[in-house]
Design a protein around this motif. Structure first.
Motif, mmCIF file in Angstrom:
data_model
loop_
_atom_site.group_PDB
_atom_site.id
_atom_site.type_symbol
_atom_site.label_atom_id
_atom_site.label_comp_id
_atom_site.label_asym_id
_atom_site.label_seq_id
_atom_site.Cartn_x
_atom_site.Cartn_y
_atom_site.Cartn_z
ATOM 1 N N THR A 91 73.060 42.240 46.467
ATOM 2 C CA THR A 91 72.421 42.782 47.663
ATOM 3 C C THR A 91 71.288 41.858 48.069
ATOM 4 O OG1 THR A 91 72.909 45.034 46.922
ATOM 5 C CG2 THR A 91 71.275 44.795 48.674
ATOM 6 N N THR A 120 68.233 41.464 50.950
ATOM 7 C CA THR A 120 67.460 42.157 51.967
ATOM 8 C C THR A 120 66.578 41.162 52.707
ATOM 9 O OG1 THR A 120 65.682 42.673 50.407
ATOM 10 C CG2 THR A 120 67.430 44.314 50.642
ATOM 11 N N ARG A 123 77.549 43.460 41.654
ATOM 12 C CA ARG A 123 77.081 43.673 43.022
ATOM 13 C C ARG A 123 75.972 42.684 43.350
ATOM 14 N NH1 ARG A 123 76.367 49.439 45.438
ATOM 15 N NH2 ARG A 123 76.251 48.845 47.610
ATOM 16 N N THR A 166 69.528 42.979 44.365
ATOM 17 C CA THR A 166 70.435 43.423 43.303
ATOM 18 C C THR A 166 71.324 42.260 42.900
ATOM 19 O OG1 THR A 166 70.497 45.628 44.287
ATOM 20 C CG2 THR A 166 72.214 45.109 42.681
ATOM 21 N N THR A 210 66.863 38.126 40.267
ATOM 22 C CA THR A 210 66.450 38.774 41.497
ATOM 23 C C THR A 210 65.079 38.273 41.921
ATOM 24 O OG1 THR A 210 65.531 40.628 40.253
ATOM 25 C CG2 THR A 210 67.795 40.881 41.054
ATOM 26 N N THR A 227 68.621 45.956 54.373
ATOM 27 C CA THR A 227 69.742 45.339 53.672
ATOM 28 C C THR A 227 70.575 44.573 54.686
ATOM 29 O OG1 THR A 227 69.813 47.048 51.977
ATOM 30 C CG2 THR A 227 71.833 45.765 52.320
ATOM 31 N N LYS A 228 70.789 43.289 54.425
ATOM 32 C CA LYS A 228 71.550 42.435 55.331
ATOM 33 C C LYS A 228 72.928 42.094 54.785
ATOM 34 C CE LYS A 228 68.581 41.478 58.635
ATOM 35 N NZ LYS A 228 68.978 41.408 60.029
ATOM 36 N N ILE A 229 73.024 41.913 53.461
ATOM 37 C CA ILE A 229 74.302 41.593 52.809
ATOM 38 C C ILE A 229 74.392 42.448 51.550
ATOM 39 C CG2 ILE A 229 75.685 39.802 51.677
ATOM 40 C CD1 ILE A 229 74.222 37.739 53.454
ATOM 41 N N ASP A 230 75.518 43.150 51.391
ATOM 42 C CA ASP A 230 75.718 44.022 50.230
ATOM 43 C C ASP A 230 77.181 43.892 49.819
ATOM 44 O OD1 ASP A 230 75.038 45.855 48.274
ATOM 45 O OD2 ASP A 230 75.323 47.592 49.588
ATOM 46 N N LEU A 231 77.446 43.237 48.694
ATOM 47 C CA LEU A 231 78.809 42.920 48.271
ATOM 48 C C LEU A 231 79.092 43.457 46.876
ATOM 49 C CD1 LEU A 231 78.647 39.169 49.345
ATOM 50 C CD2 LEU A 231 79.778 41.008 50.599
ATOM 51 N N ASP A 232 80.274 44.052 46.707
ATOM 52 C CA ASP A 232 80.739 44.518 45.398
ATOM 53 C C ASP A 232 81.887 43.635 44.937
ATOM 54 O OD1 ASP A 232 79.110 46.873 44.978
ATOM 55 O OD2 ASP A 232 80.221 47.784 46.625
#
Length: 91
Positions: free
Chosen positions: A39, A41, A37, A79, A15, A48-53
């Motif tokens: 994330t 920013t 995950r 993350t 990170t 937060t611009k992209i947040d993927l699981d």
């Protein structure tokens, strides 16, 4: 007529700031060791611009629709749960 733009790539394994400045992220390639995950920013502590699981280990190619996602501030990998590496492609 196709869009003409230069695309650059950077691979990260932890990170933190990508240190690429203002950028339009167009694609991610992520290698995960298990469910996880990612994330991104806009700057540290920014929006937060992209947040993927992800549900399982594997390598995933994520092409963002349209012209990608604009980060006004340096993209920040906030993350990276079970992430071995992420390669970010931007212009």
């Amino acid at each position: 007529m196709a869009d003409n733009y230069d695309v650059s790539a950077k691979r990260v394994t932890a990170t933190g700031a990508l240190s690429i400045g203002r950028a339009r992220v167009r694609m991610l390639v992520a290698t995960l060791s298990g469910a996880g995950r990612i994330t991104l920013t806009s700057g540290s502590g920014g929006a937060t611009k992209i947040d993927l699981d992800y549900g399982a280990a594997g390598t995933y190619d994520i092409t963002l629709p349209g012209t990608g996602t604009l980060f006004d501030d340096d993209p920040f990998l906030a993350t990276a749960t079970n992430v071995s590496a992420v390669t970010v492609f931007w212009s």
